[in-house]
Scaffold this motif. Sequence first.
Motif, short mmCIF file in Angstrom:
data_model
loop_
_atom_site.label_atom_id
_atom_site.label_comp_id
_atom_site.label_asym_id
_atom_site.label_seq_id
_atom_site.Cartn_x
_atom_site.Cartn_y
_atom_site.Cartn_z
N UNK A 428 17.41 3.24 1.05
CA UNK A 428 17.86 3.62 2.38
C UNK A 428 18.59 4.95 2.33
N UNK A 429 18.72 5.57 3.49
CA UNK A 429 19.43 6.83 3.60
C UNK A 429 20.43 6.71 4.75
N UNK A 430 21.71 6.52 4.45
CA UNK A 430 22.29 6.43 3.12
C UNK A 430 22.09 5.05 2.49
N UNK A 431 22.41 4.97 1.20
CA UNK A 431 22.30 3.71 0.49
C UNK A 431 23.30 2.69 1.03
N UNK A 432 22.92 1.41 0.93
CA UNK A 432 23.85 0.33 1.28
C UNK A 432 25.04 0.31 0.33
N UNK A 433 24.80 0.73 -0.91
CA UNK A 433 25.86 0.82 -1.90
C UNK A 433 26.46 2.22 -1.93
N UNK A 439 41.55 3.38 -9.48
CA UNK A 439 42.60 3.29 -10.49
C UNK A 439 43.93 3.09 -9.79
N UNK A 440 44.57 1.97 -10.08
CA UNK A 440 45.87 1.67 -9.50
C UNK A 440 46.45 0.44 -10.16
N UNK A 441 47.61 0.00 -9.76
CA UNK A 441 48.21 -1.18 -10.36
C UNK A 441 47.29 -2.40 -10.27
N UNK A 442 46.88 -2.94 -11.41
CA UNK A 442 46.02 -4.11 -11.44
C UNK A 442 44.57 -3.84 -11.15
N UNK A 443 44.17 -2.56 -11.03
CA UNK A 443 42.78 -2.20 -10.73
C UNK A 443 42.38 -1.02 -11.61
N UNK A 444 41.25 -1.15 -12.32
CA UNK A 444 40.75 -0.05 -13.13
C UNK A 444 39.25 -0.25 -13.32
N UNK A 445 38.46 0.43 -12.49
CA UNK A 445 37.01 0.21 -12.53
C UNK A 445 36.29 1.38 -11.89
N UNK A 446 35.03 1.55 -12.29
CA UNK A 446 34.13 2.51 -11.67
C UNK A 446 32.79 1.82 -11.48
N UNK A 447 32.13 2.09 -10.35
CA UNK A 447 30.81 1.52 -10.14
C UNK A 447 30.41 1.55 -8.69
N UNK A 448 29.61 0.57 -8.30
CA UNK A 448 29.03 0.53 -6.96
C UNK A 448 29.61 -0.63 -6.17
N UNK A 449 29.73 -0.40 -4.87
CA UNK A 449 30.19 -1.43 -3.93
C UNK A 449 29.40 -1.28 -2.65
N UNK A 450 29.23 -2.37 -1.94
CA UNK A 450 28.62 -2.29 -0.62
C UNK A 450 29.58 -1.60 0.34
N UNK A 454 34.23 -2.14 -0.19
CA UNK A 454 34.51 -1.39 -1.42
C UNK A 454 35.98 -1.38 -1.79
N UNK A 455 36.76 -2.37 -1.36
CA UNK A 455 38.13 -2.43 -1.84
C UNK A 455 38.16 -2.89 -3.30
N UNK A 456 37.02 -3.43 -3.80
CA UNK A 456 36.83 -3.66 -5.22
C UNK A 456 35.47 -3.08 -5.62
N UNK A 457 35.36 -2.69 -6.88
CA UNK A 457 34.04 -2.35 -7.44
C UNK A 457 33.30 -3.67 -7.64
N UNK A 458 32.11 -3.76 -7.09
CA UNK A 458 31.36 -5.02 -7.17
C UNK A 458 30.47 -5.08 -8.40
N UNK A 459 29.95 -3.94 -8.83
CA UNK A 459 29.10 -3.87 -10.02
C UNK A 459 29.42 -2.57 -10.73
#
Length: 941
Positions: A428-433, A439-450, A454-459
């Motif tokens: 799709x344009x744009x992508x669903x993801x 990066x923050x207290x209790x959160x450290x991730x990179x990736x894709x989210x719907x 996107x308050x969390x990285x899902x994959x």
Amino acid sequence: MRARIPVLIATAVVTMAGVVVPAGSATARQPDPPPAVPDYCAGQCADILPPGENGNATLAQILAHRLLGTRPAHADDQLGAYAALADEYPTLTTDTIRRFFNDASFGVEPDDVESVVRPREDVTIIRDKSTGVPHIYGTTRSGTEFGAGFAAAQDRLWLMDIMRRVGRGQLTSFAGGAQGNRELEQQFFSAAPYTEEELAEQIERAARSGPRGAQALADARSYVDGINAYIERAHRGRYFPGEYVLTGHVDPITNIGEIEPFELTDLVVLASVVGAQFGAGGGGEVRAAIAKLAVQERYGLEQGERVWRGLRAEDDPETVRTLHDGQRFPYGRTPEHATGRAMPRPDSVLPQQLVFDRSGSAADDDTAAWHVPAPAELEPARGMFADGVLPADLLSEKHGMSNALLVSGRHTESGNPVAVFGPQTGYFAPQLLMLQELQGPGISARGASFAGLSFYVLLGRGQDYAWSATTSAQDIVDTYAVELCEPGGEPPTRESDHYLFDGQCVRMDTVERKNSWRPTIADPTAPGSYTLRSYRTKYGPVTHRAVVDGKPVAYASLRSTYFHEVDSIVGFQELNDPGAIRSARDFQRATSKINYTFNWFYADADDTAYFNSGANPVRHPDADPSMPVWGNAGLDWRGWNPEGNSAEYTSFEAHPQSINQDYYISWNNAQALEYAAAGYEKSSVHRGDLLDRRVSELIADGGKVNRVNLTQAMAEAGLADLRAERVLPELLRVIDTAPVTDEVAAGAVAELRAWARDGGLRAETEPGSRRYRHATAIRIMDAWWPLLVRAQFEPGMGERAFDAMVSVLKINESPSGFQNEVPGKHVGQPHQGSAYQSGWWGYVHKDIRAVLGDPVNGGLGERFCGGGDLSACRALLLDTLRQAVREPIEDTYPGDADCEPGDQWCADSIVHRPLGGITHDKISTQNRPTYQQVVEFPARR
């Protein structure tokens, strides 16, 4: 280990501190750089998500695109790299992986900083020049989530807005009455017809589930605050998505109008949309019942049961499985002596009416007569959404095309596990993801989210681990029949709105959406209105009306995730928390808290792991999950409480799982022995075979795997024609039982044989040629398959049973999507990229082997080809092959809005379906995930 420190660079665009500007600009102020984040991937993590990170375009950018073909920055800068792998994978090296994937390391190199924005004092968003991906650094957890919401709105505001409308069944009122909009909102509304109060209650229930639930609620609130902060500032600054002007929500001259702020309940709606598309297996029991009855009518009860079981392919002993070490996880199988099936009289089944009070429609009015006054400069965008703002088949055509390849460290060159994996969410344009780093207290991730979730990285990846998922589709949806009644005691009809429950005649609940639309610049559809109305029972929304045993009934669909759309939030929260995930077992425990049906995969420096998630209801031992069953008959889920739809679910230990199997593959295939999946396609031939063979060959005889050859295995499988690789050899065995004397057939056989010897790939002659190396053989196979399947099976099954089975499992899913069911009547889903998920390849394979006299484990219960006679079967194959050769190429590839008739390459090509005002170029077919990671961690904490 290398920790990269994001460096803030001021640009020529100077703004007041704290004032937010569009993505691509920066603040002049230089706050302290965010702290270094541990990254144990040492540059060996990569990812890709086409077409590009930037999914928003202002009105000026949309008009420039329509007139001049220009696109906003970062709208398509990942598309070329993604497309090129299909041609260049044979020469891939460790040094060239970055030509086809992004650097997925944490942080941004100083010379790669494009912009820095501080939407609040406690968060900084840095975007890189390479991709425009937001790297979000919060000094507080609330600030991190606020930044995630702000960045999501920067990149996907229009998409998020239309998705929250479609999930509520209110798309037409927002974006116009195009036929596609109407079809889509009806599909989603029928699956999740909630009231606003029920949406809010789901949030509160999740928040009451424990400390992590309460934290998730706080995170979601900060995230929504960030979205709304961007909406307010973008509206005031006039850099909001131009689609709001083109659909009449904001005046292009005065800027008067509204972009409605987001609410927490919108996140529940978005979760239900994602869950309905990718995380709910099962359903379809009414259609299956009609097919089974037709088979039994043809063969009688005893033989019909054998044939049905063969076609059902439940726990097929010959199918490819993700767990191949003999692990058994019994679930979802048909009981030997099932009771309580509610089988309909086939001619009595009617879909539940959803649309009421219709007034006007595009079908009833001359749309050409309508003219929407607009400034002349907006004319290039007229009719932009005439077909709808979303594909009408977004829900009906499941996007379960994700795949995964993981190899244990004992079979790799480095001794560390290697993984190539990702979800396929369609093009799709744009992508669903969307991509991001948090990066923050209790959160450290990179990736894709719907987008919108996107308050969390899902994959994606954490500091020293990565994870991904594929759709598993085990059965968590059952169909119950409830007897209809009338409160006054009169005889009920199929239209009655009362039903028997616990001995009482009770009224069905109804949820309504009143929609009306008017012409806009982007959609000149004539004005109209209608009401969507869902009838709900204690067993879920009504899907059909029918007659069973002479009684009028309603069929209701009960999904275990119904009223539990956000329960998975705790699992995703843990995946983003480096303190929660320190081992493969931690990963399995986290994903076990996700109630949608997914296969989850994990890799760190030492271990690989797998876990199958989903709220699997514990069924009555005599209930058949593949058929509709009677409600109020003692066959409910164990512990089922209709108030809030809770029940007992299978334990953690009962879910398919593994740590450090030699390798794992998944392409939506079966999970484990005795774990019955909902799909009928999991037979002796499955798309997963394409991965399983290649990975097993890599490690055979002591072979060692690295990121290069595992990526090559994925890429080659993505070009392989499943029919050519797995079924064609058996068909040729039948043909080779005697000389082929007919010139036409002999030529076709020679073409097909040469293609098979060359790997059976749909590969171009050279990059950009737009012509396949074996174009003639591919055209013959595409034309032959539907002719072959019908000729092979319909004479034995009879037309009624054959057509009923086709409604359960389509016979074909080639890349072009046109060759299906009825010769000369081409239907399908072109340009979606994914192929070979559903089809009759296993049926053909088993039947041909049976006719040849080979042993067939889990056979079809009948020999079909040529009535089981080898000579007659061979004649049938050659006759249909000759028909295929003579079929005009314009019939095989009939053309559509994107392609001219007869253009084979174009018919196969991937088209990013526009969800807004920006479109993208076609790319050649490849059967691979949309978002994909290549990871190998050399170290860990």
